[in-house]
Design an enzyme around this catalytic site. Structure first.
Site, mmCIF file in Angstrom:
data_model
loop_
_atom_site.group_PDB
_atom_site.id
_atom_site.type_symbol
_atom_site.label_atom_id
_atom_site.label_comp_id
_atom_site.label_asym_id
_atom_site.label_seq_id
_atom_site.Cartn_x
_atom_site.Cartn_y
_atom_site.Cartn_z
ATOM 1 N N LYS A 13 40.273 -1.019 -71.580
ATOM 2 C CA LYS A 13 41.293 -0.351 -70.775
ATOM 3 C C LYS A 13 42.461 -1.286 -70.425
ATOM 4 O O LYS A 13 43.615 -0.874 -70.485
ATOM 5 C CB LYS A 13 40.620 0.153 -69.491
ATOM 6 C CG LYS A 13 41.323 1.250 -68.781
ATOM 7 C CD LYS A 13 40.331 2.038 -67.917
ATOM 8 C CE LYS A 13 39.456 1.153 -67.057
ATOM 9 N NZ LYS A 13 40.006 0.890 -65.730
ATOM 10 N N ARG A 87 37.968 7.429 -59.017
ATOM 11 C CA ARG A 87 36.644 7.077 -59.525
ATOM 12 C C ARG A 87 35.655 8.234 -59.376
ATOM 13 O O ARG A 87 34.600 8.225 -59.976
ATOM 14 C CB ARG A 87 36.076 5.881 -58.726
ATOM 15 C CG ARG A 87 36.572 4.540 -59.177
ATOM 16 C CD ARG A 87 35.656 3.954 -60.264
ATOM 17 N NE ARG A 87 36.297 2.872 -60.982
ATOM 18 C CZ ARG A 87 36.279 1.595 -60.605
ATOM 19 N NH1 ARG A 87 35.644 1.264 -59.510
ATOM 20 N NH2 ARG A 87 36.878 0.681 -61.309
ATOM 21 N N ARG A 121 29.418 -11.638 -74.011
ATOM 22 C CA ARG A 121 30.530 -12.469 -73.529
ATOM 23 C C ARG A 121 30.037 -13.821 -73.043
ATOM 24 O O ARG A 121 29.056 -13.902 -72.315
ATOM 25 C CB ARG A 121 31.227 -11.762 -72.350
ATOM 26 C CG ARG A 121 32.386 -10.924 -72.768
ATOM 27 C CD ARG A 121 33.336 -10.600 -71.644
ATOM 28 N NE ARG A 121 32.740 -10.020 -70.456
ATOM 29 C CZ ARG A 121 33.152 -8.862 -69.893
ATOM 30 N NH1 ARG A 121 34.143 -8.199 -70.419
ATOM 31 N NH2 ARG A 121 32.586 -8.415 -68.793
ATOM 32 N N ARG A 152 28.076 -14.819 -67.616
ATOM 33 C CA ARG A 152 28.195 -14.480 -66.189
ATOM 34 C C ARG A 152 26.973 -13.669 -65.765
ATOM 35 O O ARG A 152 26.463 -12.868 -66.530
ATOM 36 C CB ARG A 152 29.443 -13.636 -65.945
ATOM 37 C CG ARG A 152 30.736 -14.422 -65.885
ATOM 38 C CD ARG A 152 31.912 -13.480 -65.742
ATOM 39 N NE ARG A 152 31.610 -12.375 -64.821
ATOM 40 C CZ ARG A 152 32.285 -11.231 -64.765
ATOM 41 N NH1 ARG A 152 33.288 -11.030 -65.576
ATOM 42 N NH2 ARG A 152 31.967 -10.296 -63.902
ATOM 43 N N ARG A 163 25.476 -0.694 -64.395
ATOM 44 C CA ARG A 163 26.895 -0.514 -64.096
ATOM 45 C C ARG A 163 27.470 0.658 -64.908
ATOM 46 O O ARG A 163 28.213 1.489 -64.398
ATOM 47 C CB ARG A 163 27.649 -1.805 -64.432
ATOM 48 C CG ARG A 163 28.756 -2.159 -63.445
ATOM 49 C CD ARG A 163 29.686 -3.227 -63.994
ATOM 50 N NE ARG A 163 29.012 -4.436 -64.469
ATOM 51 C CZ ARG A 163 29.576 -5.333 -65.273
ATOM 52 N NH1 ARG A 163 30.813 -5.166 -65.689
ATOM 53 N NH2 ARG A 163 28.922 -6.400 -65.671
#
Ligand SMILES: [Zn+2]
Length: 205
Positions: A13, A87, A121, A152, A163
């Site tokens: 995004k 949201r 990542r 992370r 999530r």
């Protein structure tokens, strides 16, 4: 033309928002960025938001709406692109009371692919360089500075899956709401950034 950009975490995004901003001159309103700015400056709204975040709670809709309202006031009637808001259905309904939305672009990427993108990542703690594990070719050192590359905590699979699940649950009613209004445009987010942007251009004209 005022638009809303929807997309799960990792769907690209941010990249597309930059391109839309550059090509269509829409003011990019990222609620995440605005929240961080308010908190850094310790404004009244920022402190209010922080009090919830500190307790691990979601920032209530009315606080988020205040932030969005102040951001919309700042654009002074210029066309804008909302990113990170609304949201949920309640926020979308509230938004209709303060602004006119023309199109909603939903960037869709398969959740398994998103999970792989996010979980893969790796970032360098020293220089901040971030890349996908597949690029590192088995090495665990930063190609820029040679320091250790790490994942992370937020990017661990369990966290990422939950999530994404939260995102899907929250946005389902939202997507339906805009679909009924004939404002929803779904864009396949699986391609390269250029390919995805080409799809977005078809929607925006
Ligand atoms: Zn580094």
């Amino acid at each position: 033309m005022n638009i809303i950009l929807l997309g799960a975490p990792g769907a690209g995004k941010g990249t597309q928002a930059t391109r839309i901003e550059e090509n269509y001159g829409l003011t990019h309103i990222s609620t995440g960025d605005i929240f961080r700015r308010h908190m850094r400056r310790q404004t009244e709204i920022g402190e209010e938001a922080r009090s919830y975040i500190k307790k691990g709670l979601l920032v209530p809709d009315e606080v988020t709406l205040k932030i969005v309202k102040s951001a919309l006031d700042e654009v002074h009637g210029k066309n804008f692109m909302l990113d990170g808001f609304p949201r949920n259905l309640n926020q979308a309904q509230q938004l209709d009371g303060i602004a006119k939305i023309d199109k909603v672009i939903d960037i869709r990427v398969d959740f398994d692919i998103l999970t792989d993108r996010i979980c893969g990542r790796r970032s360098c703690l020293d220089c901040g360089y971030t890349t996908h594990i597949s690029v590192l070719g088995g090495a665990n050192t930063c190609p820029k500075c040679g320091c250790e590359m790490t994942q992370r905590v937020d990017d661990r699979e369990e966290t990422v899956r939950s999530r994404l699940q939260v995102y899907a649950t929250q946005t389902a009613s939202l997507v339906e709401y805009y679909e009924k209004q004939g404002k929803l445009f779904t864009v396949d987010g699986m391609g390269t950034p250029d390919e995805v942007f080409a799809e977005i251009k078809k929607v925006l004209g």
